[in-house]
Structures are given as structure tokens and as C-alpha cells.
Design a protein around this motif. Sequence first.
Motif, PDB file in Angstrom:
ATOM      1  N   ILE A 286       0.885  -1.163   0.000  1.00 30.84           N
ATOM      2  CA  ILE A 286       0.000   0.000   0.000  1.00 30.84           C
ATOM      3  C   ILE A 286       0.921   1.211   0.000  1.00 30.84           C
ATOM      4  CG2 ILE A 286      -1.582   1.371   1.423  1.00 30.84           C
ATOM      5  CD1 ILE A 286      -2.891  -1.236   2.319  1.00 30.84           C
ATOM      6  N   ALA A 287       0.604   2.229  -0.758  1.00 28.97           N
ATOM      7  CA  ALA A 287       1.451   3.422  -0.806  1.00 28.97           C
ATOM      8  C   ALA A 287       1.131   4.317   0.388  1.00 28.97           C
ATOM      9  CB  ALA A 287       1.250   4.172  -2.120  1.00 28.97           C
ATOM     10  N   GLY A 288       1.509   3.818   1.564  1.00 29.25           N
ATOM     11  CA  GLY A 288       1.228   4.524   2.799  1.00 29.25           C
ATOM     12  C   GLY A 288       1.930   3.856   3.962  1.00 29.25           C
ATOM     13  N   PRO A 289       1.556   4.196   5.185  1.00 32.65           N
ATOM     14  CA  PRO A 289       2.286   3.737   6.367  1.00 32.65           C
ATOM     15  C   PRO A 289       1.936   2.329   6.824  1.00 32.65           C
ATOM     16  CG  PRO A 289       0.497   5.171   7.028  1.00 32.65           C
ATOM     17  CD  PRO A 289       0.533   5.198   5.529  1.00 32.65           C
ATOM     18  N   VAL A 290       0.850   1.752   6.308  1.00 37.44           N
ATOM     19  CA  VAL A 290       0.312   0.484   6.785  1.00 37.44           C
ATOM     20  C   VAL A 290       0.034  -0.412   5.593  1.00 37.44           C
ATOM     21  CG1 VAL A 290      -1.699  -0.576   7.906  1.00 37.44           C
ATOM     22  CG2 VAL A 290      -0.654   1.460   8.899  1.00 37.44           C
TER      23      VAL A 290
ATOM     24  N   THR B 168      10.342   4.348   8.424  1.00 37.42           N
ATOM     25  CA  THR B 168       9.790   3.793   7.188  1.00 37.42           C
ATOM     26  C   THR B 168       9.342   4.968   6.326  1.00 37.42           C
ATOM     27  OG1 THR B 168       9.052   1.824   8.372  1.00 37.42           O
ATOM     28  CG2 THR B 168       8.064   2.235   6.213  1.00 37.42           C
ATOM     29  N   HIS B 169      10.073   5.239   5.263  1.00 36.15           N
ATOM     30  CA  HIS B 169       9.870   6.464   4.476  1.00 36.15           C
ATOM     31  C   HIS B 169       8.788   6.249   3.415  1.00 36.15           C
ATOM     32  CE1 HIS B 169      13.276   8.399   6.432  1.00 36.15           C
ATOM     33  NE2 HIS B 169      13.963   7.278   6.255  1.00 36.15           N
ATOM     34  N   PHE B 170       7.563   6.055   3.886  1.00 32.57           N
ATOM     35  CA  PHE B 170       6.471   5.681   2.988  1.00 32.57           C
ATOM     36  C   PHE B 170       6.009   6.817   2.087  1.00 32.57           C
ATOM     37  CE2 PHE B 170       4.682   7.005   7.043  1.00 32.57           C
ATOM     38  CZ  PHE B 170       3.693   7.913   6.669  1.00 32.57           C
ATOM     39  N   LEU B 171       6.474   8.037   2.309  1.00 30.87           N
ATOM     40  CA  LEU B 171       6.169   9.150   1.411  1.00 30.87           C
ATOM     41  C   LEU B 171       7.310   9.419   0.429  1.00 30.87           C
ATOM     42  CD1 LEU B 171       4.548  11.632   3.965  1.00 30.87           C
ATOM     43  CD2 LEU B 171       3.369  10.153   2.325  1.00 30.87           C
ATOM     44  N   SER B 172       8.312   8.555   0.447  1.00 30.50           N
ATOM     45  CA  SER B 172       9.507   8.741  -0.374  1.00 30.50           C
ATOM     46  C   SER B 172       9.502   7.801  -1.569  1.00 30.50           C
ATOM     47  CB  SER B 172      10.754   8.479   0.478  1.00 30.50           C
ATOM     48  OG  SER B 172      11.882   8.194  -0.317  1.00 30.50           O
ATOM     49  N   LEU B 173       9.843   8.322  -2.733  1.00 33.02           N
ATOM     50  CA  LEU B 173       9.917   7.480  -3.927  1.00 33.02           C
ATOM     51  C   LEU B 173      11.003   6.420  -3.786  1.00 33.02           C
ATOM     52  CD1 LEU B 173       8.937   6.890  -6.784  1.00 33.02           C
ATOM     53  CD2 LEU B 173      10.585   8.585  -7.620  1.00 33.02           C
TER      54      LEU B 173
ATOM     55  N   PHE C  82       1.943  -5.633  -6.310  1.00 33.86           N
ATOM     56  CA  PHE C  82       0.817  -4.741  -6.582  1.00 33.86           C
ATOM     57  C   PHE C  82       0.446  -3.951  -5.339  1.00 33.86           C
ATOM     58  CE2 PHE C  82      -2.066  -7.982  -4.861  1.00 33.86           C
ATOM     59  CZ  PHE C  82      -3.158  -7.246  -4.380  1.00 33.86           C
ATOM     60  N   PHE C  83      -0.141  -2.783  -5.601  1.00 38.05           N
ATOM     61  CA  PHE C  83      -0.585  -1.877  -4.557  1.00 38.05           C
ATOM     62  C   PHE C  83      -2.091  -1.998  -4.376  1.00 38.05           C
ATOM     63  CE2 PHE C  83       3.351   0.165  -5.847  1.00 38.05           C
ATOM     64  CZ  PHE C  83       3.855   0.703  -4.675  1.00 38.05           C
ATOM     65  N   ALA C  84      -2.514  -2.303  -3.164  1.00 38.13           N
ATOM     66  CA  ALA C  84      -3.919  -2.153  -2.817  1.00 38.13           C
ATOM     67  C   ALA C  84      -4.204  -0.659  -2.648  1.00 38.13           C
ATOM     68  CB  ALA C  84      -4.228  -2.903  -1.533  1.00 38.13           C
ATOM     69  N   ASP C  85      -5.464  -0.279  -2.808  1.00 38.45           N
ATOM     70  CA  ASP C  85      -5.786   1.142  -2.712  1.00 38.45           C
ATOM     71  C   ASP C  85      -7.245   1.319  -2.324  1.00 38.45           C
ATOM     72  OD1 ASP C  85      -5.157   3.839  -2.823  1.00 38.45           O
ATOM     73  OD2 ASP C  85      -5.642   4.032  -4.942  1.00 38.45           O
ATOM     74  N   ARG C  86      -7.518   2.423  -1.678  1.00 39.54           N
ATOM     75  CA  ARG C  86      -8.887   2.886  -1.458  1.00 39.54           C
ATOM     76  C   ARG C  86      -8.924   4.380  -1.647  1.00 39.54           C
ATOM     77  NH1 ARG C  86     -12.791   2.850   1.788  1.00 39.54           N
ATOM     78  NH2 ARG C  86     -11.633   3.378   3.675  1.00 39.54           N
ATOM     79  N   LEU C  87     -10.122   4.925  -1.749  1.00 42.67           N
ATOM     80  CA  LEU C  87     -10.291   6.308  -2.164  1.00 42.67           C
ATOM     81  C   LEU C  87     -10.874   7.183  -1.067  1.00 42.67           C
ATOM     82  CD1 LEU C  87     -11.725   5.413  -5.688  1.00 42.67           C
ATOM     83  CD2 LEU C  87      -9.403   6.197  -5.170  1.00 42.67           C
ATOM     84  N   ALA C  88     -10.608   6.821   0.187  1.00 44.39           N
ATOM     85  CA  ALA C  88     -11.124   7.605   1.307  1.00 44.39           C
ATOM     86  C   ALA C  88     -10.369   7.236   2.573  1.00 44.39           C
ATOM     87  CB  ALA C  88     -12.622   7.345   1.509  1.00 44.39           C
TER      88      ALA C  88
ATOM     89  N   ASP D 257      -6.136   3.102   6.225  1.00 42.81           N
ATOM     90  CA  ASP D 257      -6.531   4.151   5.283  1.00 42.81           C
ATOM     91  C   ASP D 257      -6.092   5.542   5.701  1.00 42.81           C
ATOM     92  OD1 ASP D 257      -7.815   2.280   3.662  1.00 42.81           O
ATOM     93  OD2 ASP D 257      -9.673   2.412   4.806  1.00 42.81           O
ATOM     94  N   ALA D 258      -5.224   5.635   6.705  1.00 44.80           N
ATOM     95  CA  ALA D 258      -4.811   6.957   7.172  1.00 44.80           C
ATOM     96  C   ALA D 258      -4.110   7.745   6.071  1.00 44.80           C
ATOM     97  CB  ALA D 258      -3.903   6.819   8.392  1.00 44.80           C
ATOM     98  N   THR D 259      -3.355   7.048   5.221  1.00 45.38           N
ATOM     99  CA  THR D 259      -2.728   7.662   4.042  1.00 45.38           C
ATOM    100  C   THR D 259      -2.618   6.609   2.951  1.00 45.38           C
ATOM    101  OG1 THR D 259      -1.410   9.271   5.291  1.00 45.38           O
ATOM    102  CG2 THR D 259      -0.618   8.677   3.101  1.00 45.38           C
ATOM    103  N   ARG D 260      -3.071   6.956   1.756  1.00 42.39           N
ATOM    104  CA  ARG D 260      -2.836   6.114   0.586  1.00 42.39           C
ATOM    105  C   ARG D 260      -2.552   7.027  -0.600  1.00 42.39           C
ATOM    106  NH1 ARG D 260      -5.745   0.333   0.366  1.00 42.39           N
ATOM    107  NH2 ARG D 260      -6.474   0.116   2.505  1.00 42.39           N
ATOM    108  N   MET D 261      -1.314   7.035  -1.048  1.00 41.74           N
ATOM    109  CA  MET D 261      -0.965   7.795  -2.241  1.00 41.74           C
ATOM    110  C   MET D 261      -1.435   7.038  -3.483  1.00 41.74           C
ATOM    111  SD  MET D 261       2.784   9.399  -1.453  1.00 41.74           S
ATOM    112  CE  MET D 261       3.667   7.844  -1.479  1.00 41.74           C
TER     113      MET D 261
END
Length: 443
Positions: A14-18, A32-37, A56-62, A81-85
Motif C-alpha cells: 500500500i502506498a502509505g504507512p500500513v 519507514t519512508h512511505f512518502l519517499s519514492l 501490486f498496490f492495494a488502494d482505497r479512495l477515502a 486508510d490513514a494515508t494512501r498515495m
Amino acid sequence: MTQPKPMHLCGFLIAGPVVHSHAIWRNPAHETHFLSLAHYTHIAQLLERGCFDFLFFADRLAIADRYGDSAETGLRRGDQDATRMDPLPVLGAMAAVTRHIGLGATRSTTYDAPYNIAREFATLDHISGGRAAWNVVTSMNDGEALNFGSVPHMGHDERYDRADEFMEVAFKLWDSWEPDALILDRAAGIYADPAKVHYVNHAGRWFQSRGPLNIPRSPQGRPVIIQAGSSGRGKAFAARWSDVIFALQPNMERMRAFTADVRAALAAAGRPPDASKVLMAVMPFIGRTRAEAEEKRDLHDSLVDPQAGLSTLAAHANADFSGLPMDAKVGEIAASGSQGNLNALRSITPDGSMTIAEAGRVYARGVMCPRLVGTAEDVAEELSAIVTSGAADGFVVSPAFLPDTFEDFVGQVVPLLQARGHLRRSYAGGSLRDHLAPAGGAA
């Protein structure tokens, strides 16, 4: 002598912290630099060294705000879902630093349009040289509906009805350019053969799309389709469209039953039983000894917050059960979101005794991912047994910490799987579809 069964591997992100683990961002060993490319490109290169079929990246929109009808718990505790880029730009960067590993992202059929999706994944397939995958979801709760003005959120089966037509349109758009439509005759000045580029003129209940796609046919023709539907309707959808089915089942018995249901659904859809690979989620904890692996697991579990787990569970179930006492049974949760996840959670204690408090701990630790705890040999043996038994075609490896879990798995478990003949030592084909073909297994 019987040949070892090929084993397919995917890295779950997941493109986030969790990810499934709600402790990832609290790793005491390092940030864990989850906001870093660089965080994500390193993981892609690491998994490619391990000859994984794809990631693959799981994702949600909220953000999650179903628990207590508020975002307070999820944001304060750091839920799933606290952060998902947006994963698509991340995959573009991963494509630039890898050559073989497949690259997948989640996109919703409920809050997007077929033309947008067809363009995104045709583009990714071109720039990656045929490595694109689309994890198809129908979205699961009211938070997403509110972000797109689609209130109330559509019902479970209706979302899948819409998704069926969405897939029909997307497939038509990917097929709107014939494979040899692109001419590129520089001397004659001929770019493409217009006779081989077709309007689709789709007019259905949910969608109208004229087409054609404004991108030539991509290397794979269409992306590999991943699906994780685990309800009856979800399995029927997956059997019709998917190349890979991702499943999260808490034990071997549930794995076997799920895979048998998938094989039956594929037959009902008129497809061969191996038309879609069934990959089970696992979360490994690997140590030089079993005791060391158990210490890693226990450290991980000491960092999870059950309240974060309950926030994620409420988002998945699309239900606010915060008014129920902590000793209420999970069976009392009335869900309109992910039916399969809630059923799997209930199955952990078949007598129905799991309480909401216990469910929060289970969800925070790993959303029901089976945990493989032991030496590299122990983990390889368990993975081998599952695949050899026919309970799965491979695994979606879900990290407890990043990139730590993947480093342990690639460095210690992968060589053992290769030695057993389950896993390729190098990539034989150029596309993700090649990796998933029978020849893409042991090499």
C-alpha cells in the motif's frame, strides 16, 4: 520423478504507512519512508532480485471514518486508510528501475470510467514493456461514495453488475487497435492503418463509450487482471475476468475450500481450471532459529493498536459497530461492505466466540494474514506444502515491516524455494503474462 509445482510470488503493498500489518510505520529499527519514492523503488528492485512474478498496490479512495462515525480513531492510531498515495505514478517510477517484475495497481470500477482505466493501464503496459496489472475492485464503503458524490454507496451485487459492464467496455477499448495497426513507415509517412483502428460504440446500462482508445495496442494487449472478490458474487466476477485471484484466508482448510470454489466458478464460466492463478496472502516472520522468529513476531505484535484494527475493520465492513460492547461477538456486526473478509474473520473461531476486542487485535496484526513463523527452512517447507497440496498456486507476501520482511524473504527463503524447484532462478519471458504461464515457474 514428479516435477515440483511452480510457485508464483507477489509482493503486497500500500502506498502509505500500513499494509496488512498495522505496525509498519512504528518499526523500532528504522524509519519507514512511505512518502519517499526511493522507498518504493528499492522494494521493486529487491523483489525483482527475488524473481517475484509481480508486486501490486492495494488502494482505497477515502480515509476510514466508519468506526464511531469519525476519522478520529483511524487518523490518531494510523489505520490502513490513514494515508494512501496514488499508486500509478509510483509504478511508473518502479518501471524505470526494473526490467522484469510485473507492476500492479488497484483501480475501482465504481468511481472511475472505463476509458480512463484503459488509457492508464495501456500506458503502463507500454512504458514497462508489458508488465502491467490491474487489481480490479468495486469499492466497499460510504466514505468513497461521499468523495465522489455518489451517495448512497451502491449495494454489493449491484456494484459487481456495474463492474461486469465496466470490464466489457475496457476490453473493447484495449482491442480497438489491432496488433498490426501501427505502421510507422517513416519514408512513406504512414503512421497507422485506419482500417485496423475501430470504434467500439458501446451503449449499455451503465456506460456509453464510442472509442477507439487513443493509444496503440500494448505489449500484453491488456493488463493482467487481478481480483480479490471472496463473496459468491465476487468469485463469479473473478472467474469471468481474472488472471490472478488474491485471497486472504486464515488457515489451510479455508485456503483449500476457497481454491476449490474458484475452480468450480472457473468451470461454470467456461474457463479452464488453471485460467486464473490463486495466490494466498501470508505474512512471514523469519529468524535464524524459531525462537528468534517468535521474538520478531512478538515485537511486531506489541506495536499494534487494536483500535487501529477496529477502524480498518469498520471501513472494510462499511459498518459502525462502535456502539457494541467490546465483548460482543463478531457475528453481531451487520456489514454491507466486504462480505468475504467478515466471513473469514468469523471462521477463525467456528463456534462464533470471537469478540470485537479480539477482532481488533487480529485485524491490527495483519487483517487475518496467516503468519509463518520460523526459520527460512520452516517457511519454505510450509509454502511448499500449501502449493504441493493444491491449496494455492502461490503467495502474496505481505510484510510485517518494510523493507525488512522482503529482505529476509528474498535473502533466505527464495534460495530454498529455488533449490526445491518451485521458483525460477531467472526470468524467462519479457511480460508479466509470461511469468504467469506454466513455463514461468521453475526454471
